[in-house]
Enzyme design. Structure first.
Site, PDB file in Angstrom:
ATOM      1  N   TYR A 104       0.764  -1.181  -0.047  1.00  0.00           N
ATOM      2  CA  TYR A 104      -0.037  -0.013  -0.080  1.00  0.00           C
ATOM      3  C   TYR A 104       0.901   1.207  -0.036  1.00  0.00           C
ATOM      4  O   TYR A 104       1.718   1.286   0.778  1.00  0.00           O
ATOM      5  CB  TYR A 104      -0.885  -0.180   1.302  1.00  0.00           C
ATOM      6  CG  TYR A 104      -1.733   1.313   1.227  1.00  0.00           C
ATOM      7  CD1 TYR A 104      -2.765   1.197   0.415  1.00  0.00           C
ATOM      8  CD2 TYR A 104      -1.462   2.639   1.877  1.00  0.00           C
ATOM      9  CE1 TYR A 104      -3.690   2.527   0.287  1.00  0.00           C
ATOM     10  CE2 TYR A 104      -2.361   3.488   2.017  1.00  0.00           C
ATOM     11  CZ  TYR A 104      -3.341   3.531   1.034  1.00  0.00           C
ATOM     12  OH  TYR A 104      -4.116   4.799   1.029  1.00  0.00           O
ATOM     13  N   TRP A 106       1.254   5.631  -1.684  1.00  0.00           N
ATOM     14  CA  TRP A 106       1.015   6.775  -2.911  1.00  0.00           C
ATOM     15  C   TRP A 106       2.054   6.547  -3.878  1.00  0.00           C
ATOM     16  O   TRP A 106       1.849   7.415  -4.920  1.00  0.00           O
ATOM     17  CB  TRP A 106       0.755   8.037  -2.051  1.00  0.00           C
ATOM     18  CG  TRP A 106      -0.706   8.353  -1.725  1.00  0.00           C
ATOM     19  CD1 TRP A 106      -1.286   7.576  -0.997  1.00  0.00           C
ATOM     20  CD2 TRP A 106      -1.154   9.440  -2.151  1.00  0.00           C
ATOM     21  NE1 TRP A 106      -2.651   8.484  -1.021  1.00  0.00           N
ATOM     22  CE2 TRP A 106      -2.393   9.450  -1.723  1.00  0.00           C
ATOM     23  CE3 TRP A 106      -0.809  10.649  -2.918  1.00  0.00           C
ATOM     24  CZ2 TRP A 106      -3.551  10.534  -1.848  1.00  0.00           C
ATOM     25  CZ3 TRP A 106      -1.773  11.755  -3.125  1.00  0.00           C
ATOM     26  CH2 TRP A 106      -3.145  11.559  -2.665  1.00  0.00           C
TER      27      TRP A 106
HETATM   28  N1  LIG Z   1      -1.806   8.683  12.391  1.00  0.00           N
HETATM   29  C1  LIG Z   1      -2.116   8.562  11.058  1.00  0.00           C
HETATM   30  N2  LIG Z   1      -1.713   7.632  10.002  1.00  0.00           N
HETATM   31  C2  LIG Z   1      -1.996   7.895   8.535  1.00  0.00           C
HETATM   32  C3  LIG Z   1      -2.985   8.724   8.264  1.00  0.00           C
HETATM   33  C4  LIG Z   1      -3.779   9.749   9.249  1.00  0.00           C
HETATM   34  O1  LIG Z   1      -4.251  10.571   9.089  1.00  0.00           O
HETATM   35  N3  LIG Z   1      -3.258   9.598  10.493  1.00  0.00           N
HETATM   36  N4  LIG Z   1      -3.458   8.770   7.070  1.00  0.00           N
HETATM   37  C5  LIG Z   1      -3.422   7.390   6.474  1.00  0.00           C
HETATM   38  C6  LIG Z   1      -3.550   7.822   4.853  1.00  0.00           C
HETATM   39  S1  LIG Z   1      -5.164   8.669   4.440  1.00  0.00           S
HETATM   40  C7  LIG Z   1      -2.671   7.474   3.919  1.00  0.00           C
HETATM   41  S2  LIG Z   1      -3.261   7.460   2.261  1.00  0.00           S
HETATM   42  C8  LIG Z   1      -1.442   6.626   4.303  1.00  0.00           C
HETATM   43  C9  LIG Z   1      -0.331   7.169   3.369  1.00  0.00           C
HETATM   44  O2  LIG Z   1       0.826   6.406   3.595  1.00  0.00           O
HETATM   45  P1  LIG Z   1       1.725   6.021   2.247  1.00  0.00           P
HETATM   46  O3  LIG Z   1       1.195   6.022   1.107  1.00  0.00           O
HETATM   47  O4  LIG Z   1       2.777   4.613   2.595  1.00  0.00           O
HETATM   48  O5  LIG Z   1       2.669   7.273   2.578  1.00  0.00           O
HETATM   49  P2  LIG Z   1       3.795   7.978   1.710  1.00  0.00           P
HETATM   50  O6  LIG Z   1       4.840   8.714   2.593  1.00  0.00           O
HETATM   51  O7  LIG Z   1       3.386   8.694   0.587  1.00  0.00           O
HETATM   52  O8  LIG Z   1       4.848   6.852   1.160  1.00  0.00           O
HETATM   53  C10 LIG Z   1       5.188   6.530  -0.258  1.00  0.00           C
HETATM   54  C11 LIG Z   1       6.691   5.878  -0.281  1.00  0.00           C
HETATM   55  O9  LIG Z   1       6.793   5.802  -1.478  1.00  0.00           O
HETATM   56  C12 LIG Z   1       8.254   6.000  -1.986  1.00  0.00           C
HETATM   57  N5  LIG Z   1       8.204   6.250  -3.269  1.00  0.00           N
HETATM   58  C13 LIG Z   1       7.965   7.384  -4.030  1.00  0.00           C
HETATM   59  N6  LIG Z   1       7.947   7.313  -5.450  1.00  0.00           N
HETATM   60  C14 LIG Z   1       8.586   6.040  -5.644  1.00  0.00           C
HETATM   61  C15 LIG Z   1       8.683   5.167  -6.496  1.00  0.00           C
HETATM   62  O10 LIG Z   1       8.596   5.550  -7.798  1.00  0.00           O
HETATM   63  N7  LIG Z   1       9.152   3.907  -6.264  1.00  0.00           N
HETATM   64  C16 LIG Z   1       9.156   3.396  -5.236  1.00  0.00           C
HETATM   65  N8  LIG Z   1       9.619   2.175  -5.143  1.00  0.00           N
HETATM   66  N9  LIG Z   1       8.898   3.986  -4.111  1.00  0.00           N
HETATM   67  C17 LIG Z   1       8.565   5.399  -4.201  1.00  0.00           C
HETATM   68  C18 LIG Z   1       8.560   7.257  -0.943  1.00  0.00           C
HETATM   69  O11 LIG Z   1       9.799   7.569  -0.804  1.00  0.00           O
HETATM   70  C19 LIG Z   1       7.590   6.827   0.361  1.00  0.00           C
HETATM   71  O12 LIG Z   1       8.508   6.172   1.028  1.00  0.00           O
HETATM   72  O13 LIG Z   1      -1.112   7.000   5.695  1.00  0.00           O
HETATM   73  C20 LIG Z   1      -2.051   6.621   6.597  1.00  0.00           C
HETATM   74  N10 LIG Z   1      -1.725   6.830   7.911  1.00  0.00           N
HETATM   75  N1  LIG Z   2      -0.400  18.553   2.231  1.00  0.00           N
HETATM   76  C1  LIG Z   2      -1.069  17.219   2.353  1.00  0.00           C
HETATM   77  N2  LIG Z   2      -2.359  16.970   1.706  1.00  0.00           N
HETATM   78  C2  LIG Z   2      -2.846  15.856   1.712  1.00  0.00           C
HETATM   79  C3  LIG Z   2      -2.427  14.398   2.214  1.00  0.00           C
HETATM   80  C4  LIG Z   2      -0.698  14.982   2.917  1.00  0.00           C
HETATM   81  O1  LIG Z   2      -0.199  14.170   3.354  1.00  0.00           O
HETATM   82  N3  LIG Z   2      -0.486  16.159   2.808  1.00  0.00           N
HETATM   83  N4  LIG Z   2      -2.753  13.391   2.280  1.00  0.00           N
HETATM   84  C5  LIG Z   2      -3.784  13.287   1.256  1.00  0.00           C
HETATM   85  C6  LIG Z   2      -4.537  12.030   1.616  1.00  0.00           C
HETATM   86  S1  LIG Z   2      -3.816  10.552   1.059  1.00  0.00           S
HETATM   87  C7  LIG Z   2      -5.784  12.004   2.318  1.00  0.00           C
HETATM   88  S2  LIG Z   2      -6.794  10.282   2.422  1.00  0.00           S
HETATM   89  C8  LIG Z   2      -6.512  13.144   2.375  1.00  0.00           C
HETATM   90  C9  LIG Z   2      -7.252  13.057   3.860  1.00  0.00           C
HETATM   91  O2  LIG Z   2      -8.011  14.237   4.139  1.00  0.00           O
HETATM   92  P1  LIG Z   2      -8.893  14.335   5.624  1.00  0.00           P
HETATM   93  O3  LIG Z   2      -9.292  12.905   5.866  1.00  0.00           O
HETATM   94  O4  LIG Z   2      -9.817  15.321   5.674  1.00  0.00           O
HETATM   95  O5  LIG Z   2      -7.586  14.492   6.311  1.00  0.00           O
HETATM   96  P2  LIG Z   2      -7.200  14.781   7.949  1.00  0.00           P
HETATM   97  O6  LIG Z   2      -6.274  16.202   7.799  1.00  0.00           O
HETATM   98  O7  LIG Z   2      -6.720  13.658   8.565  1.00  0.00           O
HETATM   99  O8  LIG Z   2      -8.411  15.483   8.667  1.00  0.00           O
HETATM  100  C10 LIG Z   2      -9.073  16.717   8.238  1.00  0.00           C
HETATM  101  C11 LIG Z   2      -9.556  17.246   9.562  1.00  0.00           C
HETATM  102  O9  LIG Z   2     -10.357  16.603  10.322  1.00  0.00           O
HETATM  103  C12 LIG Z   2     -10.526  16.630  11.548  1.00  0.00           C
HETATM  104  N5  LIG Z   2     -10.774  15.722  12.405  1.00  0.00           N
HETATM  105  C13 LIG Z   2      -9.972  14.618  12.672  1.00  0.00           C
HETATM  106  N6  LIG Z   2     -10.971  13.717  13.485  1.00  0.00           N
HETATM  107  C14 LIG Z   2     -12.165  14.405  13.657  1.00  0.00           C
HETATM  108  C15 LIG Z   2     -13.435  14.220  14.478  1.00  0.00           C
HETATM  109  O10 LIG Z   2     -13.542  13.131  14.962  1.00  0.00           O
HETATM  110  N7  LIG Z   2     -14.390  15.090  14.121  1.00  0.00           N
HETATM  111  C16 LIG Z   2     -14.316  15.941  13.354  1.00  0.00           C
HETATM  112  N8  LIG Z   2     -15.374  16.960  13.124  1.00  0.00           N
HETATM  113  N9  LIG Z   2     -13.274  16.614  12.794  1.00  0.00           N
HETATM  114  C17 LIG Z   2     -12.156  15.759  12.985  1.00  0.00           C
HETATM  115  C18 LIG Z   2      -9.069  17.202  11.896  1.00  0.00           C
HETATM  116  O11 LIG Z   2      -8.987  18.325  12.679  1.00  0.00           O
HETATM  117  C19 LIG Z   2      -8.520  17.243  10.516  1.00  0.00           C
HETATM  118  O12 LIG Z   2      -7.527  18.478  10.470  1.00  0.00           O
HETATM  119  O13 LIG Z   2      -5.700  14.258   2.511  1.00  0.00           O
HETATM  120  C20 LIG Z   2      -4.775  14.375   1.344  1.00  0.00           C
HETATM  121  N10 LIG Z   2      -4.039  15.680   1.140  1.00  0.00           N
HETATM  122 MO   LIG Z   3      -4.990   8.773   1.988  1.00  0.00          MO
END
Ligand SMILES: Nc1nc2c(c(=O)[nH]1)N[C@H]1C(S)=C(S)[C@@H](COP(=O)(O)OP(=O)(O)OC[C@H]3O[C@@H](n4cnc5c(=O)[nH]c(N)nc54)[C@H](O)[C@@H]3O)O[C@H]1N2
Ligand SMILES: Nc1nc2c(c(=O)[nH]1)N[C@H]1C(S)=C(S)[C@@H](COP(=O)(O)OP(=O)(O)OC[C@H]3O[C@@H](n4cnc5c(=O)[nH]c(N)nc54)[C@H](O)[C@@H]3O)O[C@H]1N2
Ligand SMILES: [Mo]
Length: 764
Positions: A104, A106
């Site tokens: 899994y 991005w």
């Molecule tokens: N506590 C907490 N944890 C969370 C979340 C949260 O809100 N709170 N959010 C969750 C969510 S929504 C998501 S989507 C996940 C995201 O989690 P990930 O998608 O696992 O996070 P990234 O840091 O984007 O990891 C991408 C990795 O791919 C590598 N990479 C980039 N390009 C390439 C390539 O071309 N080839 C290879 N082999 N590697 C590459 C980068 O260096 C990096 O290490 O995290 C989740 N974890």
């Molecule tokens: N710059 C940047 N942008 C991103 C990403 C990143 O890593 N960096 N990740 C991308 C990815 S993979 C995803 S999935 C999206 C995620 O998008 P979201 O899921 O919207 O991301 P979060 O920032 O975790 O949460 C948005 C807000 O929800 C609020 N929140 C958390 N828990 C609660 C709750 O229980 N109740 C209420 N009412 N509010 C709450 C928090 O204050 C938080 O700032 O963002 C994307 N955009």
């Molecule tokens: Mo995500």
């Protein structure tokens, strides 16, 4: 050059990337791009294939040293042979299901080099593997919504577009806010950043915004939103308080409920307290959410008399029982009866990425063909540590019982589980179980440090690709800007070599090289566009131009507009053809943690739970402003945001004062699962009782502390809880975490996250 956070023009000097200039036509470019030029050649790049030293000598028997060992550089020939032989051995001795290739993550923008497409294709054509289903972003929703709505519309596409919000929506009620920090990105790339403009246009046209969130900063101050500082994870109760008020005051739309929904009659007795003696009225909701009852009643009345959009951030379902706020938001929107009307109804994830609410065209772009997995072994994405720890154990998922496979080999590219997985200390224990871990990474992050064989891969800037992404009106020629760093190779080249040694090289490559595939994918894109009356230039012209833009659509439609217009002729793909406020199918699974209609269930950890006696603060570990997850945490933009080299944590002044904490202090956040350090920001934009620490600080366990080590840098996932949202979806629940904070009194340990592991001399 296309990235997940924007499109840039590369400036190179002497073969080095000097700067990235945002596309002139992008009116709101993201600063994250400024991290790239420095990071591309920083000391954390992996420049040669590497093998963990005791793995080189003792193979899988040395797995206890994984993550705590030195590395030895090897040639590509040796590395490829080692990987191929090990895959062949594990497939032969333990079967294909013992290879975990879920991978899994991005990865990077670029359709052809998309790392996950590459590894899935490689493993599928090689006979199969244990895969993973659903996303960290919105797993609970992905499983729930097909039961309730018959599709995932409203979640990751087909939202009511901004064009129908501007000028129509009178009241935009945003649970979880509309944080512009998140709209910086879209999976696969952003051509133009639209969301700020769209929100300002809506405000200018008269939309009132309500930010329902524990964090005021989740809504841009320019929107002049009303801030309702809800207690985290209690939104379902708040929505029920609103719903109860509608019924009590006769404001719900009975005609809509009758015509378009099923099961309101099963839900109503619960709402009114006839089934359990507890009416879910505004007073009840007030006690749970911490909002005054009159505020709830007033909001319910305003919602009923305005054209109202109910938006829910994906974050709300990354919490215990994360299915419930979505199901309840849908129910509430049904009670208002505005679904399918311009500017009314509901939508999930507005502001969560740039593409949500944009609808440039109604067809999908081609992808690298991945084939089918010949075996059916899988886990829900967030259950990876459970799988590794409990081979053979049963788990529930979406109405069926399955068994965890016995994993012997992990092959991971394009994601970083030491960033994304909840309870990273548990993951570290689990990660030492398999015999072999193979990783492709550009940088020495925790994933690479915790591998046995590390194959250095290129970034998008070191290869050619086609930039196309869902919801984006642009196609980009991603032309190679610089030579690969060190001996780095593309994931494709590496996998093609391994497939070759394993006897399926030709099947894997289809006889095409990098540019062959880029041309092929462009030709398919051109065909798709043509089938939709859009003409794209020939490949040479496109490659020369750098990018082409599709014209805007000629018509905008609201979510479920067709269903509203003709519910019998255009039914939803649910068993009843309607929106299911009560789902017979979900009820038939008999899951106490996800029954047949929306319910309020207390989260495992929240500010109302007994654990607050020891851990009185609710941790929000939301998405970072200065990077994408853990990507480019080593870059200048993210590094500039740190305090004493640690990730910043935001605390309310009252909570800080009670603990003798002042701005700029380094604090220790802790609970029974782990502890990390962070640098303090004191701000009234977080509610009392809530602390905010973004995800993505590179994992940095202190080697001086062994079992559940202290993370010196601020990775919040050493604190989060690793259980599923429910037996239905098994989604991750990062946002249900309680912690305590104290000033860190001892001598500050150095941050090791940006130091590579010890590298031994190459062997003769
Ligand atoms: N506590 C907490 N944890 C969370 C979340 C949260 O809100 N709170 N959010 C969750 C969510 S929504 C998501 S989507 C996940 C995201 O989690 P990930 O998608 O696992 O996070 P990234 O840091 O984007 O990891 C991408 C990795 O791919 C590598 N990479 C980039 N390009 C390439 C390539 O071309 N080839 C290879 N082999 N590697 C590459 C980068 O260096 C990096 O290490 O995290 C989740 N974890
Ligand atoms: N710059 C940047 N942008 C991103 C990403 C990143 O890593 N960096 N990740 C991308 C990815 S993979 C995803 S999935 C999206 C995620 O998008 P979201 O899921 O919207 O991301 P979060 O920032 O975790 O949460 C948005 C807000 O929800 C609020 N929140 C958390 N828990 C609660 C709750 O229980 N109740 C209420 N009412 N509010 C709450 C928090 O204050 C938080 O700032 O963002 C994307 N955009
Ligand atoms: Mo995500």
């Amino acid at each position: 050059m296309l990235t997940h956070w924007g499109a840039y023009r590369a400036q190179t000097v002497g073969g080095r990337l000097l700067a990235l200039d945002p596309l002139e036509t992008d009116r709101d470019p993201s600063p994250i791009g400024a991290s790239i030029p420095g990071a591309l050649t920083d000391g954390m790049r992996i420049t040669q294939p590497m093998v963990r030293t005791s793995y080189l000598d003792h193979g899988p028997a040395s797995r206890e040293k994984r993550g705590r060992d030195t590395f030895t550089p090897v040639s590509w020939d040796i590395a490829i042979k080692l990987v191929s032989d090990e895959i062949a051995r594990v497939r032969r001795d333990h079967g294909h299901a013992s290879v975990f290739g879920g991978s899994y993550g991005w990865a990077s923008a670029g359709r052809f080099h998309h790392a996950l497409s590459q590894i899935h294709r490689f493993l599928r054509l090689g006979g199969g593997y244990t895969d993973q289903v659903n996303t960290h972003s919105y797993a609970a929703a992905e499983v729930l919504l097909p039961h309730v709505l018959g599709s995932r519309d409203s979640l990751d596409g087909n939202h009511t577009p901004w064009e129908l919000i501007i000028g129509h929506t009178e009241l935009f009620v945003a649970f979880g806010g509309l944080p512009l920090k998140n709209a910086q990105v879209s999976a696969g790339g952003v051509g133009h950043h639209n969301v700020r403009d769209r929100l300002m246009a809506a405000r200018a046209a008269g939309t009132d915004f309500v930010n329902i969130s524990p964090i005021a900063a989740d809504m841009d101050p320019a929107l002049q939103a009303e801030w309702l500082a809800v207690r985290p994870n209690t939104d379902t109760a708040l929505m029920m308080g609103l719903a109860h008020t509608l019924v009590a005051e006769g404001l719900h739309d009975r005609a809509f409920l009758d015509r378009y929904t099923t099961g309101f009659d099963r839900f109503l007795p619960y709402l009114m307290g006839e089934t359990d003696g507890q009416p879910k009225n505004a007073d009840w909701a007030a006690a749970i959410t911490g909002l005054p009852p009159e505020t709830i009643r007033t909001l319910a009345r305003r919602m009923a008399k305005s054209r109202t959009m109910i938006a829910v951030a994906w974050a709300l379902q990354r919490a215990d029982h994360g299915e419930q706020p979505l199901w309840m938001a849908i129910t509430l929107a049904c009670m208002l009866g505005q679904i399918g009307l311009p500017g009314g109804g509901f939508g999930f994830g507005y502001g969560g990425s740039n593409r949500i609410g944009t609808s440039p065209h109604g067809f999908s772009w081609p992808a690298l063909p991945q084939g089918e997995n010949p075996i059916d072994s899988f886990i829900p994405v967030a259950r990876v540590a459970d799988m590794l720890l409990n081979p053979g154990a049963p788990f529930d998922y979406d109405g069926k019982e399955y068994t965890y496979p016995d994993i012997r080999l992990i092959y991971w590219l394009g994601g970083n589980p030491f960033h994304h997985q909840q309870d990273v200390n548990k993951l570290m224990q689990a990660w030492r179980r398999p015999e072999t871990v193979i990783v492709h990474e550009p940088w020495w992050n925790a994933l690479a440090k915790n591998a046995d064989i590390v194959l250095p891969c290129t970034t998008s800037f070191e290869r050619n690709d086609l930039g196309i992404a869902r919801g984006e009106a642009h196609l980009f020629a991603m032309r190679q800007a610089v030579e690969p760093v060190g001996e780095a190779r593309s994931d494709y080249t590496i996998l093609a070599d391994i497939a070759g040694r394993l006897g399926y090289g030709q099947t894997f490559t289809d006889g095409l090289d990098e540019m062959g595939w880029v041309r092929h994918l462009y030709a398919l894109s051109r065909q798709r566009a043509a089938a939709n009356d859009l003409s794209l230039p020939d490949f040479e012209t496109f490659w020369e131009m750098g990018h082409v833009r599709l014209p805007p659509p000629t018509e905008y439609r609201s979510l479920f507009q067709s269903f509203r217009e003709d519910p019998l002729g255009q039914p939803l793909a649910t068993p009843s053809g309607r929106i299911e406020i009560y789902s017979e199918r979900i009820a038939s699974f008999a899951y106490a943690d996800c029954p047949g209609h929306p319910v309020w269930l207390e989260p495992a950890e929240w500010l109302g739970s007994p654990e607050t006696a020891r851990f009185p603060l609710h941790l929000i570990s939301n998405q970072p402003t200065t990077r994408l997850h853990s990507q480019y945490d080593n870059g200048a933009v993210s590094r500039a945001s740190k305090i004493s080299c640690r990730e910043p944590v935001s605390i309310h002044p009252v909570d800080a004062a009670a603990r003798g904490i002042v701005a700029g202090d380094v604090v220790r956040l802790f609970n029974d699962r782990g502890a990390c350090l962070a640098g303090v920001i004191i701000t009234e934009t977080v509610s009392p009782g809530v602390v905010q620490l973004s995800t993505g600080a590179w994992s940095d366990p202190d080697p001086a502390t062994d079992d559940r080590p202290l993370d010196r840098h601020g990775n919040p996932n050493v604190l989060t809880l690793d259980i599923g949202t429910s037996r239905l979806a098994q989604g991750p629940i990062a946002h249900s975490t309680l912690v305590e904070i104290e000033r860190f009194a001892g001598e500050l340990p150095p941050v090791g996250a940006f130091t590579p592991p010890v590298i031994e001399a190459p062997r003769p």
